[in-house]
Design a protein around this motif. Sequence first.
Motif, PDB file in Angstrom:
ATOM      1  N   HIS A  70     -22.252  71.748  43.387  1.00 32.59           N
ATOM      2  CA  HIS A  70     -23.225  72.238  42.402  1.00 32.59           C
ATOM      3  C   HIS A  70     -24.279  71.170  42.092  1.00 32.59           C
ATOM      4  O   HIS A  70     -25.464  71.485  41.948  1.00 32.59           O
ATOM      5  N   ALA A  71     -23.836  69.919  41.981  1.00 30.57           N
ATOM      6  CA  ALA A  71     -24.773  68.837  41.675  1.00 30.57           C
ATOM      7  C   ALA A  71     -25.787  68.660  42.802  1.00 30.57           C
ATOM      8  O   ALA A  71     -26.982  68.498  42.545  1.00 30.57           O
ATOM      9  N   ALA A  72     -25.326  68.711  44.043  1.00 30.46           N
ATOM     10  CA  ALA A  72     -26.238  68.563  45.180  1.00 30.46           C
ATOM     11  C   ALA A  72     -27.271  69.680  45.204  1.00 30.46           C
ATOM     12  O   ALA A  72     -28.461  69.429  45.426  1.00 30.46           O
ATOM     13  N   ALA A  73     -26.840  70.900  44.945  1.00 35.04           N
ATOM     14  CA  ALA A  73     -27.769  72.036  44.924  1.00 35.04           C
ATOM     15  C   ALA A  73     -28.784  71.879  43.796  1.00 35.04           C
ATOM     16  O   ALA A  73     -29.978  72.138  43.982  1.00 35.04           O
ATOM     17  N   ALA A  74     -28.324  71.429  42.640  1.00 34.19           N
ATOM     18  CA  ALA A  74     -29.228  71.239  41.505  1.00 34.19           C
ATOM     19  C   ALA A  74     -30.223  70.118  41.784  1.00 34.19           C
ATOM     20  O   ALA A  74     -31.404  70.233  41.449  1.00 34.19           O
ATOM     21  N   MET A  75     -29.766  69.054  42.414  1.00 35.99           N
ATOM     22  CA  MET A  75     -30.656  67.920  42.705  1.00 35.99           C
ATOM     23  C   MET A  75     -31.734  68.293  43.715  1.00 35.99           C
ATOM     24  O   MET A  75     -32.832  67.756  43.655  1.00 35.99           O
ATOM     25  N   LYS A  76     -31.417  69.220  44.613  1.00 34.19           N
ATOM     26  CA  LYS A  76     -32.444  69.677  45.558  1.00 34.19           C
ATOM     27  C   LYS A  76     -33.598  70.329  44.826  1.00 34.19           C
ATOM     28  O   LYS A  76     -34.731  70.298  45.280  1.00 34.19           O
ATOM     29  N   ALA A  77     -33.303  70.914  43.666  1.00 32.22           N
ATOM     30  CA  ALA A  77     -34.334  71.550  42.854  1.00 32.22           C
ATOM     31  C   ALA A  77     -35.115  70.526  42.028  1.00 32.22           C
ATOM     32  O   ALA A  77     -36.119  70.869  41.413  1.00 32.22           O
ATOM     33  N   GLY A  78     -34.660  69.263  41.997  1.00 28.45           N
ATOM     34  CA  GLY A  78     -35.411  68.214  41.325  1.00 28.45           C
ATOM     35  C   GLY A  78     -34.698  67.525  40.182  1.00 28.45           C
ATOM     36  O   GLY A  78     -34.892  66.343  39.954  1.00 28.45           O
ATOM     37  N   SER A  79     -33.897  68.251  39.427  1.00 26.28           N
ATOM     38  CA  SER A  79     -33.147  67.624  38.340  1.00 26.28           C
ATOM     39  C   SER A  79     -31.925  68.481  38.023  1.00 26.28           C
ATOM     40  O   SER A  79     -31.807  69.609  38.490  1.00 26.28           O
ATOM     41  N   MET A  80     -31.053  67.916  37.225  1.00 25.85           N
ATOM     42  CA  MET A  80     -29.817  68.615  36.906  1.00 25.85           C
ATOM     43  C   MET A  80     -29.400  68.220  35.501  1.00 25.85           C
ATOM     44  O   MET A  80     -29.553  67.072  35.092  1.00 25.85           O
ATOM     45  N   THR A  81     -28.831  69.179  34.782  1.00 28.60           N
ATOM     46  CA  THR A  81     -28.275  68.912  33.467  1.00 28.60           C
ATOM     47  C   THR A  81     -26.760  69.003  33.558  1.00 28.60           C
ATOM     48  O   THR A  81     -26.221  69.993  34.051  1.00 28.60           O
ATOM     49  N   ILE A  82     -26.094  67.937  33.111  1.00 28.24           N
ATOM     50  CA  ILE A  82     -24.635  67.936  33.063  1.00 28.24           C
ATOM     51  C   ILE A  82     -24.221  67.935  31.600  1.00 28.24           C
ATOM     52  O   ILE A  82     -24.741  67.150  30.799  1.00 28.24           O
ATOM     53  N   THR A  83     -23.307  68.831  31.262  1.00 34.34           N
ATOM     54  CA  THR A  83     -22.725  68.847  29.929  1.00 34.34           C
ATOM     55  C   THR A  83     -21.368  68.165  30.014  1.00 34.34           C
ATOM     56  O   THR A  83     -20.495  68.607  30.758  1.00 34.34           O
ATOM     57  N   PHE A  84     -21.241  67.069  29.287  1.00 43.15           N
ATOM     58  CA  PHE A  84     -20.009  66.285  29.242  1.00 43.15           C
ATOM     59  C   PHE A  84     -19.291  66.543  27.928  1.00 43.15           C
ATOM     60  O   PHE A  84     -19.931  66.714  26.893  1.00 43.15           O
ATOM     61  N   GLN A  85     -17.965  66.502  27.976  1.00 45.67           N
ATOM     62  CA  GLN A  85     -17.187  66.443  26.749  1.00 45.67           C
ATOM     63  C   GLN A  85     -16.758  64.996  26.586  1.00 45.67           C
ATOM     64  O   GLN A  85     -16.343  64.348  27.552  1.00 45.67           O
ATOM     65  N   GLN A  86     -16.860  64.495  25.363  1.00 47.70           N
ATOM     66  CA  GLN A  86     -16.495  63.118  25.079  1.00 47.70           C
ATOM     67  C   GLN A  86     -15.494  63.098  23.929  1.00 47.70           C
ATOM     68  O   GLN A  86     -15.454  64.036  23.130  1.00 47.70           O
ATOM     69  N   PRO A  87     -14.679  62.048  23.833  1.00 52.19           N
ATOM     70  CA  PRO A  87     -13.750  61.972  22.696  1.00 52.19           C
ATOM     71  C   PRO A  87     -14.532  61.748  21.405  1.00 52.19           C
ATOM     72  O   PRO A  87     -15.547  61.059  21.396  1.00 52.19           O
ATOM     73  N   LEU A  88     -14.057  62.346  20.332  1.00 54.97           N
ATOM     74  CA  LEU A  88     -14.730  62.190  19.040  1.00 54.97           C
ATOM     75  C   LEU A  88     -14.324  60.914  18.316  1.00 54.97           C
ATOM     76  O   LEU A  88     -15.018  60.474  17.417  1.00 54.97           O
ATOM     77  N   GLU A  89     -13.187  60.336  18.719  1.00 53.05           N
ATOM     78  CA  GLU A  89     -12.689  59.145  18.045  1.00 53.05           C
ATOM     79  C   GLU A  89     -12.274  58.099  19.071  1.00 53.05           C
ATOM     80  O   GLU A  89     -11.851  58.438  20.169  1.00 53.05           O
ATOM     81  N   ASP A  90     -12.360  56.833  18.683  1.00 54.71           N
ATOM     82  CA  ASP A  90     -11.822  55.761  19.517  1.00 54.71           C
ATOM     83  C   ASP A  90     -10.322  55.962  19.652  1.00 54.71           C
ATOM     84  O   ASP A  90      -9.663  56.463  18.730  1.00 54.71           O
ATOM     85  N   GLY A  91      -9.775  55.574  20.783  1.00 51.65           N
ATOM     86  CA  GLY A  91      -8.335  55.687  20.992  1.00 51.65           C
ATOM     87  C   GLY A  91      -7.887  57.041  21.509  1.00 51.65           C
ATOM     88  O   GLY A  91      -6.702  57.266  21.708  1.00 51.65           O
ATOM     89  N   GLY A  97      -3.392  67.235  32.363  1.00 52.04           N
ATOM     90  CA  GLY A  97      -2.446  68.345  32.250  1.00 52.04           C
ATOM     91  C   GLY A  97      -2.869  69.373  31.222  1.00 52.04           C
ATOM     92  O   GLY A  97      -2.995  70.556  31.515  1.00 52.04           O
ATOM     93  N   CYS A  98      -3.106  68.914  30.002  1.00 51.24           N
ATOM     94  CA  CYS A  98      -3.473  69.844  28.925  1.00 51.24           C
ATOM     95  C   CYS A  98      -4.991  69.960  28.753  1.00 51.24           C
ATOM     96  O   CYS A  98      -5.450  70.787  27.977  1.00 51.24           O
ATOM     97  N   ASP A  99      -5.759  69.130  29.485  1.00 49.44           N
ATOM     98  CA  ASP A  99      -7.221  69.163  29.462  1.00 49.44           C
ATOM     99  C   ASP A  99      -7.768  68.967  28.046  1.00 49.44           C
ATOM    100  O   ASP A  99      -8.683  69.644  27.619  1.00 49.44           O
ATOM    101  N   LYS A 100      -7.152  67.999  27.327  1.00 47.44           N
ATOM    102  CA  LYS A 100      -7.574  67.681  25.962  1.00 47.44           C
ATOM    103  C   LYS A 100      -7.701  66.176  25.807  1.00 47.44           C
ATOM    104  O   LYS A 100      -7.090  65.410  26.538  1.00 47.44           O
ATOM    105  N   PHE A 101      -8.461  65.772  24.793  1.00 45.74           N
ATOM    106  CA  PHE A 101      -8.506  64.375  24.388  1.00 45.74           C
ATOM    107  C   PHE A 101      -7.438  64.181  23.326  1.00 45.74           C
ATOM    108  O   PHE A 101      -7.423  64.888  22.318  1.00 45.74           O
TER     109      PHE A 101
END
Length: 134
Positions: A70-91, A97-101
């Motif tokens: 998907h990234a390669a296809a998007a980059m061929k169009a010129g740019s790409m937006t990635i939505t990341f999930q990040q932890p809300l707290e340190d640690g 397995g559970c796909d959670k922070f």
Amino acid sequence: MISLISIVSSVDMVEIVFEAGKLGMALEKHAVSSVADGGAAAALKVKAGWVIRKVNDDDMPPDKAIIMKHAAAAMKAGSMTITFQQPLEDGKHHCIGCDKFIDAAQFDGAKNDLGAGPGRQTCCSCEEFADFCG
């Protein structure tokens, strides 16, 4: 040209626009396993341990090959937006397995503890469940 971070629908999601070129990050499943110094991801403040949830508007599974396609296809169009999930707290760290922070302490004693690295680490509960279910 590098675009800065903008917050999307929830506080733990970060949407980043990458221009055509090398991303400057390595993936393991759908987690950022490392960020190259001086690369686009570093300039955009992407962190190891963040999880890719979308490329452009497409939901992404925990599969590096699909994400890269998907990234390669998007980059061929010129740019790409990635939505990341990040932890809300340190640690807090992502469990594949559970796909959670979750708290770092929940990885203590697991075979694939935090030392396994982002995209490989499994909390004790998920590891026990996998052992139980065979």
